[in-house]
Design an enzyme around this catalytic site. Structure first.
Site, PDB file in Angstrom:
ATOM      1  N   LYS A  52      30.759  -4.922  -2.842  1.00 40.89           N
ATOM      2  CA  LYS A  52      31.118  -4.857  -1.341  1.00 40.89           C
ATOM      3  C   LYS A  52      29.968  -4.608  -0.445  1.00 40.89           C
ATOM      4  O   LYS A  52      29.708  -5.241   0.726  1.00 40.89           O
ATOM      5  CB  LYS A  52      32.086  -3.707  -1.209  1.00 40.89           C
ATOM      6  CG  LYS A  52      33.301  -4.021  -2.000  1.00 40.89           C
ATOM      7  CD  LYS A  52      34.380  -2.890  -2.235  1.00 40.89           C
ATOM      8  CE  LYS A  52      35.579  -3.260  -2.844  1.00 40.89           C
ATOM      9  NZ  LYS A  52      36.407  -2.251  -3.383  1.00 40.89           N
ATOM     10  N   GLN A  96      36.224   4.193  -3.485  1.00 40.35           N
ATOM     11  CA  GLN A  96      36.725   3.252  -4.645  1.00 40.35           C
ATOM     12  C   GLN A  96      37.611   4.123  -5.661  1.00 40.35           C
ATOM     13  O   GLN A  96      37.470   5.173  -6.029  1.00 40.35           O
ATOM     14  CB  GLN A  96      35.155   3.058  -5.198  1.00 40.35           C
ATOM     15  CG  GLN A  96      35.686   1.851  -6.431  1.00 40.35           C
ATOM     16  CD  GLN A  96      36.108   0.275  -5.943  1.00 40.35           C
ATOM     17  OE1 GLN A  96      35.748   0.148  -4.736  1.00 40.35           O
ATOM     18  NE2 GLN A  96      36.618  -0.199  -6.694  1.00 40.35           N
ATOM     19  N   ASP A 119      40.706  -0.354   3.474  1.00 40.69           N
ATOM     20  CA  ASP A 119      41.404  -0.751   2.426  1.00 40.69           C
ATOM     21  C   ASP A 119      43.154  -0.557   2.645  1.00 40.69           C
ATOM     22  O   ASP A 119      43.651  -1.184   1.802  1.00 40.69           O
ATOM     23  CB  ASP A 119      41.397   0.616   1.467  1.00 40.69           C
ATOM     24  CG  ASP A 119      40.241  -0.044   0.114  1.00 40.69           C
ATOM     25  OD1 ASP A 119      40.323  -1.130   0.023  1.00 40.69           O
ATOM     26  OD2 ASP A 119      39.588   1.084  -0.399  1.00 40.69           O
TER      27      ASP A 119
HETATM   28  N1  GUN Z   1      40.113  -0.231  -7.007  1.00 42.33           N
HETATM   29  C1  GUN Z   1      40.579  -1.584  -7.377  1.00 42.33           C
HETATM   30  N2  GUN Z   1      40.809  -2.133  -6.223  1.00 42.33           N
HETATM   31  C2  GUN Z   1      40.406  -1.464  -5.297  1.00 42.33           C
HETATM   32  C3  GUN Z   1      40.389  -1.895  -3.856  1.00 42.33           C
HETATM   33  O1  GUN Z   1      40.843  -2.710  -3.296  1.00 42.33           O
HETATM   34  N3  GUN Z   1      39.767  -0.707  -3.356  1.00 42.33           N
HETATM   35  C4  GUN Z   1      39.267   0.524  -3.445  1.00 42.33           C
HETATM   36  N4  GUN Z   1      39.013   1.387  -2.896  1.00 42.33           N
HETATM   37  N5  GUN Z   1      39.427   0.754  -5.017  1.00 42.33           N
HETATM   38  C5  GUN Z   1      39.836  -0.197  -5.657  1.00 42.33           C
END
Ligand code: GUN
Length: 291
Positions: A52, A96, A119
């Protein structure tokens, strides 16, 4: 069979975002800035967060990676979030998931300023999504909608079967695809671990969204001809022939199901890259909303 190429589509979206960032910079506007918080040492999570951050750099965003140790307390994480909430330089941030067991995930997600919640996990944003109001749609469902849109896959009036009811994918996907929206207007059946006669249901599906995390769960005898398959699964299995020691397996048995499908996402290179592209899109949106 047409491959729904998430890698290529995500590259196209990132190119579009780069051009918008260039315009913002040329016009003296703020450069979008995404921050990512990760707690602990989960290998897969670290890989995703690094991807990311790297994607931010590629499109010209600023980015901050905040790595906290496994022992971080809930209070310390809440303090970190409070700092990010008021930092005017940061347009959006993510925490995350999954978090270590001693931290209450819901409490953490609720502490994020909904205007910076790129998110789309805060209950306020989930509520807006459910009501089809403008908001941040979570990156994975948003990416799936975008992929279907760019490949002109018809969803209106179609029977979509969603496998899995997670908060991140299955649940929002079933809501979004049933809504009155461009990629929507579908008849949605949501299936989960207690669903009975699953095969009878999947055999009726025009589109299957598989998000259960069981490798190669969906077999050819569970789908009808010309089905569209969206495979959200990314289970890591050991593979000594790979440099990193593992390979990714989807929830769908690609080899056999692809022979019957009209459209199918590969794993890797399908939904995964789209998720990152849409997170960037949400961050751009957060930045533009402020100015
Ligand atoms: N863990 C798995 N997918 C995601 C996501 O899209 N965002 C975040 N913050 N954690 C995740």
């Amino acid at each position: 069979m047409i491959l729904l190429d998430g890698k290529k589509t995500a590259a196209d979206i990132k190119e579009e975002i780069s051009l918008e960032v260039r315009d913002l910079k040329n016009n003296g506007k703020k450069t979008p800035h995404l921050a990512a918080v990760i707690v602990g040492n989960d290998g897969a999570s670290i890989t995703y967060v690094n991807a990311k951050v790297k994607a931010c750099e590629r499109v010209g965003f600023e980015s901050s990676l905040i790595r906290l140790p496994e022992e971080t307390t809930e209070e310390e994480l809440l303090n970190e979030i409070a700092v990010l909430n008021v930092d005017n330089n940061i347009d959006g941030f993510i925490v995350q998931l999954p978090l270590p067991k001693h931290i209450n995930e819901q409490k953490i997600l609720m502490a994020v300023d909904p205007d910076k919640d790129v998110d789309g996990f805060h209950p306020t944003n989930v509520g807006k999504m459910a009501l089809n109001l403008p908001t941040f749609i979570s990156a994975t469902p948003f990416g799936i909608l975008e992929l279907l849109d760019r490949y002109n896959v018809e969803t209106s009036g179609k029977h979509v079967v969603v496998l899995g009811r997670s908060h991140i994918v299955g649940s929002p996907m079933s809501i979004l695809l049933s809504q009155k929206r461009k990629i929507g207007n579908a008849t949605v059946t949501m299936c989960h671990s207690r669903t009975q006669n699953l095969k009878d249901i999947t055999l009726q599906a025009d589109i299957i969204v598989a998000a259960i995390g069981i490798p190669e769960f969906v077999k050819a005898d569970m789908v009808k001809d010309n089905v569209t398959i969206i495979d959200v699964g990314i289970t890591r299995v050991g593979d000594t022939s790979k440099k990193n020691g593992y390979r990714l397996i989807g929830d769908v048995d690609f080899n056999e199901v692809s022979k019957k499908a009209a459209y199918i996402t590969p794993v890797p290179g399908g939904v995964g890259p789209m998720t990152i592209a849409m997170l960037l899109k949400n961050t751009l949106l957060a930045c533009e909303r402020k100015s």
